[in-house]
Design a protein around this motif. Structure first.
Motif, PDB file in Angstrom:
ATOM      1  N   UNK A  90       0.820  -1.208   0.000  1.00 12.21           N
ATOM      2  CA  UNK A  90       0.000   0.000   0.000  1.00 12.21           C
ATOM      3  C   UNK A  90       0.859   1.265   0.000  1.00 12.21           C
ATOM      4  N   UNK A  91       2.070   1.165   0.521  1.00 14.07           N
ATOM      5  CA  UNK A  91       2.982   2.305   0.450  1.00 14.07           C
ATOM      6  C   UNK A  91       3.421   2.547  -0.994  1.00 14.07           C
ATOM      7  N   UNK A  92       3.684   1.457  -1.735  1.00 14.99           N
ATOM      8  CA  UNK A  92       4.056   1.617  -3.147  1.00 14.99           C
ATOM      9  C   UNK A  92       2.880   2.157  -3.965  1.00 14.99           C
ATOM     10  N   UNK A  93       1.682   1.674  -3.670  1.00 10.22           N
ATOM     11  CA  UNK A  93       0.499   2.188  -4.360  1.00 10.22           C
ATOM     12  C   UNK A  93       0.275   3.661  -4.012  1.00 10.22           C
ATOM     13  N   UNK A  94       0.480   3.998  -2.753  1.00 12.62           N
ATOM     14  CA  UNK A  94       0.341   5.396  -2.333  1.00 12.62           C
ATOM     15  C   UNK A  94       1.361   6.282  -3.034  1.00 12.62           C
ATOM     16  N   UNK A  95       2.583   5.785  -3.212  1.00  9.76           N
ATOM     17  CA  UNK A  95       3.618   6.545  -3.921  1.00  9.76           C
ATOM     18  C   UNK A  95       3.233   6.780  -5.375  1.00  9.76           C
ATOM     19  N   UNK A  96       2.613   5.774  -6.007  1.00 12.91           N
ATOM     20  CA  UNK A  96       2.172   5.928  -7.397  1.00 12.91           C
ATOM     21  C   UNK A  96       1.085   6.993  -7.494  1.00 12.91           C
ATOM     22  N   UNK A  97       0.115   6.965  -6.574  1.00 13.53           N
ATOM     23  CA  UNK A  97      -0.968   7.952  -6.597  1.00 13.53           C
ATOM     24  C   UNK A  97      -0.416   9.355  -6.321  1.00 13.53           C
ATOM     25  N   UNK A  98       0.540   9.474  -5.418  1.00 11.42           N
ATOM     26  CA  UNK A  98       1.157  10.780  -5.170  1.00 11.42           C
ATOM     27  C   UNK A  98       1.920  11.271  -6.399  1.00 11.42           C
ATOM     28  N   UNK A  99       2.506  10.332  -7.144  1.00 12.11           N
ATOM     29  CA  UNK A  99       3.173  10.703  -8.396  1.00 12.11           C
ATOM     30  C   UNK A  99       2.159  11.245  -9.395  1.00 12.11           C
ATOM     31  N   UNK A 100       1.004  10.573  -9.475  1.00 18.08           N
ATOM     32  CA  UNK A 100      -0.071  11.086 -10.335  1.00 18.08           C
ATOM     33  C   UNK A 100      -0.491  12.484  -9.893  1.00 18.08           C
ATOM     34  N   UNK A 101      -0.579  12.685  -8.597  1.00 17.58           N
ATOM     35  CA  UNK A 101      -0.993  13.984  -8.074  1.00 17.58           C
ATOM     36  C   UNK A 101       0.015  15.075  -8.430  1.00 17.58           C
TER      37      UNK A 101
END
Length: 323
Positions: free
Chosen positions: A64-75
């Motif tokens: 979930x940390x890696x998924x969160x990092x991907x979403x923050x990258x999108x942001x």
């Protein structure tokens, strides 16, 4: 005079031979940016909030940390259009253009790096589950994300960080070349890992058809023996096809996202430099408009990418429903 001519050869110019203003946008571009920002920013922020709560409820699993990092990258994709919109409608100052040059290329690079880390994490979880469970802690996941993100920023902005040139309101060709090289390396790495993970998923699907089972072979005249024999477990054809199709869709969606961004940027950069090499700088200035169009297209993954994660992640959908 020679120094001035040499300096002009190092930056992107317009058809009139003037320095190309990278932050100059038209009304069509403004509409696209407003639509993407109005949809993408609330969507990504809501997913970040949900993932934070979900990770806390599920004991902060590293994935979930890696998924969160991907979403923050999108942001982070929306930093550039927000700067452009402020420059266009509110405050036309050169400092905003400097900020624009300082940020471009970085969000796309961060997305590729975090996607690569997530793919590596998935590969290790599939092939070495016990080692992954023991070694891949939450702290290690966060350290990897932060370290690789800092390294990515350093590589993309190496020209300015190393003092090879100063930050100005113009597109430096050396900056574009360095970014293109890093993009190519990250793009190929992500593609390779995507294919590897897909192949491993297919292997696991094949292995799931047959399992080892232990059965009691009965009592013989002299002793009791337990025989281990393989038993073929035939998963329902429909269910197996669904699993295989799911793995296929995962690969297709990941590759499609990568092809939209940064593959288009890499192709455009290669075309631009090839044109300059063959025809000269003045004949290739009309490609600036195509570059602006590709920049608009590159913003779309920040809108449809989180939607894909939302649709495909059951836990995320359930958390969204209770949000």
């Amino acid at each position: 005079m020679n120094n001035s001519s040499s300096s002009r050869e190092e930056v992107v110019l317009t058809e009139n031979g003037e320095n190309y203003n990278p932050i100059n946008i038209g009304i069509g571009s403004v509409v696209i940016k407003i639509l993407c920002c109005s949809i993408g920013i609330p969507l990504n922020v809501s997913i970040v909030v949900i993932l934070t709560r979900l990770a806390r409820r599920l004991h902060r699993k590293p994935r979930y940390f890696f998924l969160l990092a991907i979403i923050l990258s999108y942001l982070s994709f929306f930093i550039v259009p927000v700067i452009e919109l402020i420059y266009w409608g509110i405050y036309q100052d050169e400092s905003l253009c400097h900020a624009y040059v300082a940020v471009i290329f970085v969000p796309q690079g961060l997305l590729l790096v975090n996607m690569l880390l997530a793919l590596i994490d998935r590969y290790l979880a599939i092939n070495h589950p016990l080692l992954h469970r023991e070694k891949m802690t939450n702290r290690l996941a966060c350290c990897l994300i932060v370290t690789c993100s800092i390294l990515t920023v350093f590589l993309f902005k190496f020209v300015y960080i190393a003092g090879l040139d100063i930050l100005r309101c113009e597109i430096l060709l050396l900056h574009v070349k360095v970014a293109s090289i890093v993009f190519i390396i990250l793009f190929i790495s992500c593609m390779a890992m995507n294919i590897v993970v897909y192949r491993q998923t297919k292997i696991l699907l094949r292995e799931s058809r047959t399992v080892e089972t232990t059965r009691d072979d009965g009592v013989t005249a002299n002793n009791h023996s337990t025989v281990v024999s393989p038993m073929s477990i035939h998963v329902g054809r429909k269910k197996l096809d669904q699993l295989e199709m799911e793995a296929t869709r995962t690969l297709i969606m990941g590759v499609t996202s990568l092809c939209v961004m940064p593959c288009l940027n890499v192709v455009f950069s290669a075309t631009f430099f090839a044109c300059r090499l063959v025809f000269g700088q003045s004949e290739c200035s009309n490609l600036n408009g195509i570059g602006s169009l590709i920049k608009e297209i590159s913003l779309t993954p920040a809108v449809y990418g989180p939607i894909i994660f939302h649709v495909r992640n059951k836990e995320l959908r359930e958390a969204w429903a209770n949000y």
